[in-house]
Scaffold this motif. Structure first.
Motif, PDB file in Angstrom:
ATOM      1  N   ARG A 173      42.925  41.422  30.624  1.00 48.54           N
ATOM      2  CA  ARG A 173      41.745  41.456  29.754  1.00 48.54           C
ATOM      3  C   ARG A 173      40.688  40.476  30.255  1.00 48.54           C
ATOM      4  O   ARG A 173      39.498  40.778  30.261  1.00 48.54           O
ATOM      5  N   SER A 195      36.822  41.561  31.432  1.00 49.80           N
ATOM      6  CA  SER A 195      35.549  41.099  30.906  1.00 49.80           C
ATOM      7  C   SER A 195      34.675  40.521  32.008  1.00 49.80           C
ATOM      8  O   SER A 195      33.453  40.631  31.963  1.00 49.80           O
ATOM      9  N   ARG A 229      39.889  50.516  21.136  1.00 45.77           N
ATOM     10  CA  ARG A 229      39.594  49.492  20.144  1.00 45.77           C
ATOM     11  C   ARG A 229      39.715  48.107  20.763  1.00 45.77           C
ATOM     12  O   ARG A 229      38.883  47.214  20.517  1.00 45.77           O
ATOM     13  N   GLU A 230      40.746  47.930  21.568  1.00 50.06           N
ATOM     14  CA  GLU A 230      40.955  46.632  22.205  1.00 50.06           C
ATOM     15  C   GLU A 230      39.821  46.292  23.160  1.00 50.06           C
ATOM     16  O   GLU A 230      39.370  45.147  23.225  1.00 50.06           O
ATOM     17  N   ARG A 255      36.753  47.293  22.945  1.00 49.79           N
ATOM     18  CA  ARG A 255      35.562  46.949  22.173  1.00 49.79           C
ATOM     19  C   ARG A 255      35.638  45.521  21.671  1.00 49.79           C
ATOM     20  O   ARG A 255      34.634  44.792  21.667  1.00 49.79           O
ATOM     21  N   GLN A 256      36.818  45.092  21.253  1.00 46.82           N
ATOM     22  CA  GLN A 256      36.985  43.722  20.793  1.00 46.82           C
ATOM     23  C   GLN A 256      36.848  42.739  21.950  1.00 46.82           C
ATOM     24  O   GLN A 256      36.398  41.601  21.754  1.00 46.82           O
ATOM     25  N   THR A 257      37.222  43.171  23.158  1.00 49.50           N
ATOM     26  CA  THR A 257      37.202  42.287  24.325  1.00 49.50           C
ATOM     27  C   THR A 257      35.798  42.100  24.873  1.00 49.50           C
ATOM     28  O   THR A 257      35.333  40.985  25.086  1.00 49.50           O
ATOM     29  N   ASN A 280      32.994  44.452  23.918  1.00 49.55           N
ATOM     30  CA  ASN A 280      32.033  45.282  23.174  1.00 49.55           C
ATOM     31  C   ASN A 280      31.699  46.571  23.920  1.00 49.55           C
ATOM     32  O   ASN A 280      30.568  47.063  23.870  1.00 49.55           O
TER      33      ASN A 280
END
Length: 312
Positions: A7, A11, A182-183, A185-187, A189
Motif C-alpha cells: 500500500r 501511494s 474500497r481499500e 480509495r481509503q489509501t 483516494n
C-alpha cells in the motif's frame, strides 16, 4: 505486513509511476492472457513503454506467449514489439506465511525495477484466489475481468435465481474486488476502473445471451463496473499463441506464416474496439516518445540491451 508495505508503494507510485492494468478473474479459460498480451502490444505500437507481469506461476500462459513472440521474431526475422517481462514463480516453503512472504518480496522487487521506467504495467493473474492475485487487484488502476458469455462464467461474479434471474448474492470474487477498490480509495483516494469484458460472444444473439446481458447490466449498476465486448470465438486467436502474434501485428504471409484471411481483419477490429472501450490514459504523445526513442537508439554507438523474459 506485506500488504501494508505494498500500500505504501502504491501511494508513492500514483504521481510518478506506471498505470497498472490487471487482468483478473478467478476462473481459468476466460481469455485473461490473450487479453493481456493484446493490450500490451497495442500500447507498445502506440509508442508507450510497457512491462508485463505473469503471476500465474503454474500455468505461465502470458510468459509462454511472450517467449513464443520473441522466438518467432528471431526465426522469421521480423521486428515485433515485445514488452519487458517477468514472472513470479511459486515459492515452496515450510509454512504458507513464509511462501507468501517470499512471493511478495519477488513481486515487490520486480515492480521496483519496472514501475517508474514504464508507462504501463500489464499484470496477468491466475484463475484462482491466491495471495499474489489479491495483491495485484489492490494496486490496479484499471481492472479488466474477461468472462465467457455464459451463466457458468457469470457465476464467478454473482449467484442468480434460476427462475426470475434476479441476483441473489455477489460472489466471493466480486466481494474481494469491491473490498480492494474500497481499500484503494481509503489509501490514495483513487477508485480503480473495473471493466468486465464479454468474450466468446456468438455472432448470433441467442435468448441465453440476452439473459446474460440483462443480468450483467443489473450487476454492473450494483457493483460499479463497465461492460465491454471482447474476443469472439475465432480459431485464429488460438493459432496466434504458438508464434506469439496478435491481431494487431502485420497481416503479411511472411509474418503470419500463412495467408491472411477476412477473419484476421475481423479479429483486429474486435481488439481495436475493446481497447477503445477500456479508455486507458493514452494520447498521441506516446507516438512522439516512440519516435524520439528510436532516433536515440539509431544515434547510439552501442546496441540496446534486451531484457530476459524470465526473472531469476
Amino acid at each position: 505486513m506485506f500488504l501494508s508495505g505494498l500500500r505504501g508503494r502504491t501511494s508513492e507510485r500514483r504521481d510518478h509511476g506506471a498505470h497498472v492494468v490487471v487482468c483478473g478473474n478467478e476462473k481459468g479459460g476466460s481469455g485473461k492472457s490473450t487479453t493481456a498480451v493484446h493490450i500490451a502490444v497495442a500500447l507498445l505500437k502506440s509508442g508507450y513503454s510497457v512491462a508485463t507481469v505473469d503471476l500465474d506461476g503454474r500455468q505461465l500462459s502470458l510468459t509462454r506467449y511472450v517467449e513464443n513472440r520473441r522466438r518467432w521474431a528471431h526465426k522469421a526475422r521480423i521486428p515485433l514489439d515485445i514488452p519487458h517481462h517477468f514472472h513470479v514463480p511459486p515459492a515452496r516453503r515450510d509454512t504458507i506465511s513464509d511462501a507468501e512472504g517470499e512471493e511478495f518480496r519477488k513481486f515487490a522487487e520486480g515492480l521496483a525495477d519496472i514501475e517508474n521506467g514504464h508507462d504501463f504495467v500489464i499484470i496477468d493473474t491466475p484463475g484462482s484466489d491466491t495471495f499474489l492475485n489479491r495483491l495485484a487487484h489492490r494496486i490496479a488502476d484499471t481492472l479488466v475481468t474477461p468472462m465467457n458469455d455464459s451463466f457458468i462464467d457469470f457465476d464467478v461474479l454473482a449467484r442468480i435465481d434460476p427462475v426470475s434471474y434476479d441476483i441473489l448474492e455477489i460472489s466471493q470474487y466480486s466481494a474481494s474486488v469491491r473490498d480492494a477498490r474500497r481499500e484503494r480509495r481509503q489509501t490514495d483516494n483513487t477508485i480503480p476502473d473495473w471493466v468486465v469484458v464479454r468474450n466468446r460472444m456468438s455472432s448470433f444473439t441467442s435468448r441465453n445471451e440476452q439473459k446474460v446481458d440483462a443480468c450483467l447490466k443489473n450487476l454492473a449498476a450494483r457493483l460499479g463496473f463497465r461492460l465491454a465486448d471482447g474476443i469472439s470465438e475465432r480459431v485464429i486467436f488460438r493459432e496466434f499463441f504458438p508464434i506469439g502474434l496478435t491481431a494487431l501485428d502485420d497481416f503479411e504471409e511472411h509474418v503470419l506464416g500463412t495467408k491472411p484471411t477476412l477473419s484476421h481483419l475481423a479479429a483486429r477490429q474486435e481488439i481495436r474496439l475493446l481497447l477503445a472501450a477500456l479508455r486507458l490514459p493514452t494520447s498521441e504523445m506516446g507516438r512522439k516518445r516512440l519516435d524520439m526513442r528510436r532516433k536515440l537508439a539509431d544515434s547510439s554507438s552501442r546496441p540496446l540491451e534486451l531484457p530476459d523474459i524470465f526473472a531469476n
